[in-house]
Design an enzyme around this catalytic site. Structure first.
Site, PDB file in Angstrom:
ATOM      1  N   HIS A 156       8.297 -26.617  -1.657  1.00 14.55           N
ATOM      2  CA  HIS A 156       7.589 -27.686  -2.305  1.00 14.55           C
ATOM      3  C   HIS A 156       6.546 -27.081  -3.176  1.00 14.55           C
ATOM      4  CE1 HIS A 156       9.970 -30.932  -0.297  1.00 14.55           C
ATOM      5  NE2 HIS A 156       9.926 -29.835   0.650  1.00 14.55           N
ATOM      6  N   LYS A 165     -14.266   0.042  -4.112  1.00 10.01           N
ATOM      7  CA  LYS A 165     -15.057   0.357  -3.129  1.00 10.01           C
ATOM      8  C   LYS A 165     -16.306   1.231  -3.944  1.00 10.01           C
ATOM      9  CE  LYS A 165     -12.159   1.075   0.896  1.00 10.01           C
ATOM     10  NZ  LYS A 165     -11.539   2.228   1.771  1.00 10.01           N
ATOM     11  N   GLU A 179       0.756  -1.188   0.003  1.00  6.09           N
ATOM     12  CA  GLU A 179       0.094   0.036  -0.242  1.00  6.09           C
ATOM     13  C   GLU A 179       0.723   1.343  -0.006  1.00  6.09           C
ATOM     14  OE1 GLU A 179      -2.890   0.228   3.035  1.00  6.09           O
ATOM     15  OE2 GLU A 179      -4.521  -0.545   1.905  1.00  6.09           O
TER      16      GLU A 179
HETATM   17  O1  PA5 Z   1      -3.267   1.156   5.958  1.00 10.00           O
HETATM   18  C1  PA5 Z   1      -4.328   1.701   5.873  1.00 10.00           C
HETATM   19  O2  PA5 Z   1      -4.718   2.885   6.140  1.00 10.00           O
HETATM   20  C2  PA5 Z   1      -5.622   0.932   5.411  1.00 10.00           C
HETATM   21  O3  PA5 Z   1      -4.937  -0.430   5.100  1.00 10.00           O
HETATM   22  C3  PA5 Z   1      -6.426   0.946   6.626  1.00 10.00           C
HETATM   23  O4  PA5 Z   1      -5.668   0.089   7.676  1.00 10.00           O
HETATM   24  C4  PA5 Z   1      -7.477  -0.032   6.112  1.00 10.00           C
HETATM   25  O5  PA5 Z   1      -8.327   0.227   4.945  1.00 10.00           O
HETATM   26  C5  PA5 Z   1      -8.679  -0.156   7.275  1.00 10.00           C
HETATM   27  O6  PA5 Z   1      -9.201   1.062   7.263  1.00 10.00           O
HETATM   28  P1  PA5 Z   1     -10.003   1.512   8.910  1.00 10.00           P
HETATM   29  O7  PA5 Z   1      -9.070   1.412   9.952  1.00 10.00           O
HETATM   30  O8  PA5 Z   1     -10.351   3.103   8.446  1.00 10.00           O
HETATM   31  O9  PA5 Z   1     -11.200   0.721   8.699  1.00 10.00           O
END
Ligand code: PA5
Length: 450
Positions: A308, A422, A287
């Site tokens: 494996h 989303k 990310e």
């Molecule tokens: O790193 C990030 O910001 C994301 O991966 C969030 O942790 C994830 O989308 C969950 O978001 P939230 O805590 O707002 O539900």
């Protein structure tokens, strides 16, 4: 002490390349230090191991003590950065089979996770399992609006209210969310639930050392003070060390390799308990770096299991891979291989030797074979895995990831790309406000199905 070993890079990376990238690394480190990097409103994690106030840590520990008396099963609801850190630490430090232990053997409630997908089968099985257990919930969402945890929370909240009545149910719900805003902050305030804050300047994937990770870990009996102390010691080291800075070494190697076309990094471990640490690492780097059509693709294998399966590809497939091997010197527990008189399985050459030595043999043999096969290898070595070294490792990866992203010209602290699925999902499921987009997507789907 954590070390990064690069001797198996000699065939792939020159000393000049390492020397040439150093000024870029120092610039990135300076951008972080002086808070002028892209995404500089999300740098709270940098000093967090020292900034977390003692009184807040005490509040987390006190809530954990209360939860330990309240329940047999503590369900942590969250997705991405809101669950992976706790899951990683629990798997790395806890029993391999926590579900099979009774409460006395485990010495703590069983921590289970929900809201990290939309599987109806998983949720139905979980609700069945919880039916005759004492339960408490920790709902974790910084935004408070993420669909997966929101649905899981609705289902588990209903279960809790039916089981205990509204008043007691609210006493059993712990909310971890944005300090000031969002649906969950409002819920905690109106329902009187105990709540904790995800600091505004710390993004989900950098939040494992906040209440997001600390509360579930404290409930499970992890020494969270040691976890934080390990992270704080690593912060000091990375901040000051110039010549043998392990984060510089790691970020330099992976970015030099990327520029030479090695754009897939495989995190390799030889311990099943590190499976979720690799999942956390994948999220952190994926990310943070994968944007603007750039970035290293983070993958992981758990050996020797995956030798494996994926071993064939790594040895002989397309040459775009490099490996980062996580090596833990002290396995924590060990067994001696028994001797048998008839030696029918011809294993007596290993008799009376520790199983960990065979695992280490597999590691060394594989590194050599993969280097010979054209796969650059890096090693991150830890003397042992405990709360302190794990805290240091979390911080090391966070810092290295920030440096790497900056080196590669991206903002390592945002994740604009996760919105696309989303929006489509809301449109297809008929969320108010998404009607036009929904009609267009349905037409596309119908067209594609013909
Ligand atoms: O790193 C990030 O910001 C994301 O991966 C969030 O942790 C994830 O989308 C969950 O978001 P939230 O805590 O707002 O539900």
């Amino acid at each position: 002490m954590l070390r990064v070993e690069t001797n198996n890079l000699a065939k792939f990376v020159t000393e000049d390349e390492v020397k040439n990238i150093k000024p870029q690394l120092e610039l990135a480190a300076q951008q972080l230090r002086t808070r002028i990097s892209p995404g500089n409103d999300f740098l709270g994690w940098l000093d967090w191991p020292c900034d977390l106030e003692a009184v807040e840590l005490e509040r987390i520990k006190a809530a954990a003590d209360e939860i330990r008396t309240q329940c047999e099963v503590f369900v942590v609801i969250g997705i991405g950065g809101s669950y992976l850190g706790a899951q990683a630490a629990l798997s790395a430090l806890g029993s391999t089979f926590p579900q099979l232990l009774n409460g006395a053997e485990r010495g703590a409630p069983l921590v289970l996770f929900a809201g990290h997908h939309l599987s109806s089968r998983y949720m139905a099985d979980l609700l069945d399992y919880l039916a005759d257990k004492e339960v408490a919930l920790n709902v974790i969402s910084k935004s408070g609006t993420t669909t997966e945890p929101a649905i899981a929370f609705r289902l588990l909240r209903k279960f809790l209210v039916e089981k205990y009545g509204r008043e007691e149910a609210m006493w059993r719900i712990y909310v971890t969310t944005d300090p000031n805003k969002g649906a969950l902050r409002g819920f905690a305030a109106t329902q009187g639930c105990t709540s904790f804050a995800v600091p505004s300047d710390i993004g989900g994937r950098y939040s494992v050392l906040t209440a997001v990770g600390l509360l579930p870990l404290a409930v499970a009996g992890v020494d969270v003070a040691a976890l934080l102390a390990g992270a704080a010691a690593m912060r000091e080291r990375l901040k000051d060390e110039k010549d043998d800075n392990p984060a510089y070494k790691y970020a330099a190697a992976r970015n030099i390799l990327l520029r030479k076309g090695y754009d897939i990094e495989i995190l390799v471990s030889y311990e099943p308990g590190l499976y979720y640490l690799a999942e956390w690492w994948k999220q952190l780097f994926g990310e943070s770096e994968g944007k603007n059509q750039r970035g290293i693709f983070p993958a992981a294998v758990n050996n020797s299991t995956d030798l494996h399966s994926m071993g064939q590809y790594i040895q002989e497939g397309r040459r775009a891979l490099f490996e980062t091997v996580l090596e833990i010197a002290e396995p924590g527990r060990d067994l001696s291989i028994p001797r048998e008189d008839d030696d029918a399985d011809q294993l007596n050459y290993l008799a009376e030797r520790p199983l960990s030595e065979v695992n280490q043999g597999a590691l060394e043999a594989t590194v050599l074979a993969h280097v010979d096969g054209g796969v650059p290898n890096l090693r991150i070595c830890l003397p042992k895995l405990d709360a302190s070294t794990l805290g240091g490792l979390f911080y090391f990866f966070e810092y290295s990831c920030a440096l790497s992203g900056l080196l590669n010209g991206v903002n390592p602290f945002d994740q604009p790309g996760v919105e696309a699925y989303k929006i489509n999902m809301f449109a297809l499921l008929g969320k108010p406000g998404y009607e036009a987009a929904g009609a267009e997507l349905r037409n596309r789907l119908n067209g594609e199905r013909v």
